[in-house]
Design an enzyme around this catalytic site. Structure first.
Site, PDB file in Angstrom:
ATOM      1  CB  VAL A 140     -19.698   6.698 -48.836  1.00 36.27           C
ATOM      2  CG1 VAL A 140     -19.872   6.952 -50.332  1.00 36.27           C
ATOM      3  CG2 VAL A 140     -20.482   7.734 -48.021  1.00 36.27           C
ATOM      4  N   PRO A 141     -20.057   3.120 -49.602  1.00 39.37           N
ATOM      5  CG  PRO A 141     -21.749   1.667 -50.308  1.00 39.37           C
ATOM      6  CD  PRO A 141     -21.512   3.033 -49.726  1.00 39.37           C
ATOM      7  CB  CYS A 142     -15.684   3.559 -52.530  1.00 38.17           C
ATOM      8  SG  CYS A 142     -14.662   3.698 -51.076  1.00 38.17           S
ATOM      9  CG  HIS A 143     -16.535  -1.876 -49.533  1.00 38.70           C
ATOM     10  ND1 HIS A 143     -17.117  -0.861 -48.792  1.00 38.70           N
ATOM     11  CD2 HIS A 143     -17.351  -2.951 -49.419  1.00 38.70           C
ATOM     12  CE1 HIS A 143     -18.233  -1.311 -48.256  1.00 38.70           C
ATOM     13  NE2 HIS A 143     -18.409  -2.567 -48.619  1.00 38.70           N
TER      14      HIS A 143
END
Length: 177
Positions: A140-143
């Site tokens: 879940v690409p919060c980066h």
């Protein structure tokens, strides 16, 4: 927030080249991706808070499909994940986390972009808090979320990990290796 007492949470240490972090999954899917080089306690404390009364069981075989997809991503061979997720949060957090999954590989959005995307443009701070609570780093690409002015901002895995992930997606990491 749903809790499932007496659930079994499976875990393993993903270690591939310079990457090393713990991951955990329920019977339903990937539930947790830890921070780079952090101790086992980071994951066990999270499990205790989110799945009270559950049992942590190391099962490398059960975790193999999650490890495989994450390693493929870290090696630049995968841009999307097909593994199931099992994350729990408030309805607002779930909305934000689903929006994170809409950010295309190799691109970044700002916190205000996410707030606008979920049709709550005044909720930028709440969006930031929800992103900070994301239990499943990388997948879940919060980066991919940065400050409105283009600066890198907080990341549970640390700014070094965030930078490495963004560089991986932009192709810069391949040049470093």
């Amino acid at each position: 927030m749903e809790s499932r007492p007496n659930a079994i949470i499976y875990w393993t240490l993903l270690a591939d080249k310079e990457w090393s972090f713990y991951i955990a999954a329920s019977e339903k899917g990937l539930s947790y991706v830890g921070s780079q080089q952090k101790p086992f306690e980071e994951m066990s404390e999270w499990v205790t808070r989110r799945f009270p009364g559950s049992e942590l069981v190391q099962d490398d075989e059960k975790m193999a499909s999650y490890v495989q997809e994450l390693i493929e991503y870290l090696q630049g061979k995968r841009q999307m994940f097909s593994i199931p997720f099992d994350y729990h949060g408030t309805p607002f957090q779930l909305t934000v986390w689903k929006a994170l999954c809409e950010i295309p590989y190799g691109q970044t959005w700002s916190y205000s972009d996410i707030a606008t995307y979920i049709q709550k443009p005044a909720a930028v701070r709440a969006v930031g808090a929800a992103i900070g609570a994301n239990p499943i780093l990388i997948t879940v690409p919060c980066h991919r979320v940065i400050g409105k002015n283009g600066t890198l901002t907080g990341y549970r895995g640390g700014l070094e990990m965030k930078t490495r992930l963004l560089n991986l997606e932009s192709g810069k990491l391949a040049q470093e290796l």
